[in-house]
Design an enzyme around this catalytic site. Structure first.
Site, short mmCIF file in Angstrom:
data_model
loop_
_atom_site.label_atom_id
_atom_site.label_comp_id
_atom_site.label_asym_id
_atom_site.label_seq_id
_atom_site.Cartn_x
_atom_site.Cartn_y
_atom_site.Cartn_z
N LYS A 133 -23.13 -20.15 10.55
CA LYS A 133 -22.04 -20.80 11.30
C LYS A 133 -21.80 -22.22 10.81
CE LYS A 133 -24.04 -20.24 15.29
NZ LYS A 133 -25.26 -19.53 14.85
N ARG A 138 -22.31 -19.75 24.86
CA ARG A 138 -23.44 -18.84 24.62
C ARG A 138 -23.69 -17.88 25.78
NH1 ARG A 138 -27.84 -21.55 20.64
NH2 ARG A 138 -26.43 -23.14 19.85
N ARG A 179 -34.20 -22.90 5.55
CA ARG A 179 -33.16 -23.89 5.92
C ARG A 179 -33.74 -25.31 5.88
NH1 ARG A 179 -29.49 -23.29 11.19
NH2 ARG A 179 -31.42 -23.29 12.40
N ARG A 202 -36.11 -28.16 10.55
CA ARG A 202 -35.99 -28.43 11.98
C ARG A 202 -37.26 -28.00 12.71
NH1 ARG A 202 -30.31 -25.93 13.82
NH2 ARG A 202 -31.62 -25.36 15.58
N ARG A 256 -35.06 -17.43 20.12
CA ARG A 256 -33.64 -17.76 20.18
C ARG A 256 -32.78 -16.53 19.89
NH1 ARG A 256 -35.09 -21.97 16.52
NH2 ARG A 256 -33.05 -22.13 15.55
#
Ligand code: ADP
Ligand code: ADP
Length: 211
Positions: free
Chosen positions: A13, A85, A124, A155, A166
């Site tokens: 995204k 969400r 990532r 992160r 998640r």
């Protein structure tokens, strides 16, 4: 245009929102970035929402809605990333847009398997200088520091355990919103397991920027 870029963690995204910003000049509103900025500020609100973020849990609706709303009215066009969400947030978004006589034009849903996503997220990296997202293999950070000085860090919530949690929440609470937008006739789905450029092509087509 007002676009929602939709999909599970790691679907791309943020990456595709970046391309849409370049192509359309719209603003990128990423609620995860808003959350991390608030935490970084060390405000009272930041302290309150840090617990949720670190555990990979959703921040309570009323808080995230209040944080997001002011941004909707700030720009003529935007790409909303990470919101809504759940049903309550989708309703709140519709109401907020109705107040300013606007609506969502398109919802682009990126789709990929959980296994692909977990693998992808472990690579990532995010730039502390620009906030831009990279991947150690598929989209490596630039070596030239004039372009992006970094450092490029992982992160805290990109551990396998937090990612799986998640994703579970995504499937339970967020994914059903696809039906909501399908019924409104504004949903376009894209196979996000393809390479970045292939996905971008389909995303541009979905918003009529493929000329
Ligand atoms: P991810 O999509 O990988 O969970 P984000 O960067 O979008 O990561 O969001 C980081 C964190 O910010 C989430 O784990 C959650 O705690 C909070 N957050 C972001 N957007 C929302 C939202 N719409 N509703 C509730 N919490 C949110
Ligand atoms: P999201 O915002 O949906 O969580 P990101 O845009 O942060 O996803 O992408 C997750 C990771 O996967 C990043 O490291 C990004 O560089 C990489 N990535 C994004 N799209 C692709 C793709 N189509 N193929 C391979 N890697 C990708």
């Amino acid at each position: 245009m007002r676009i929602i870029i939709f999909g599970p963690q790691g679907a791309g995204k943020g990456t595709q929102a970046g391309k849409l910003v370049e192509e359309t000049g719209a603003a990128h509103i990423a609620t995860g970035d808003l959350v991390r900025e608030e935490i970084k500020k060390g405000s009272e609100l930041g302290e309150k929402i840090q617990e949720y973020n670190d555990k990979g849990e959703l921040v309570p609706d009323e808080i995230i809605i209040e944080m997001t709303k002011p941004h909707l009215d700030k720009h003529d066009g935007w790409i909303l990333d990470g919101f809504p969400r759940n049903q309550a947030q989708a309703k709140a978004l519709d109401e907020a847009l109705e107040e300013i006589d606007e609506k969502v034009d398109r919802v682009i849903a990126l789709e990929a398997s959980d296994e692909d996503l977990v693998k992808r997220l472990s690579g990532r990296r995010q730039s502390e200088a620009t906030g831009k997202t990279y991947h150690i293999e598929h989209d490596p950070p630039p070596e030239d520091s004039d372009e992006d000085a970094g450092p490029f860090v992982q992160r805290d919530d990109d551990t396998e355990e937090a990612i799986r949690k998640r994703l579970e929440t995504y499937h339970e609470e967020t994914e059903p919103l696809k039906d909501y937008y399908e019924e409104q006739g504004i949903l376009v789905t894209v196979d996000a397991s393809q390479g970045i450029d292939e996905v971008t092509k389909e995303v541009m087509k979905a918003v009529g920027e493929d000329k």
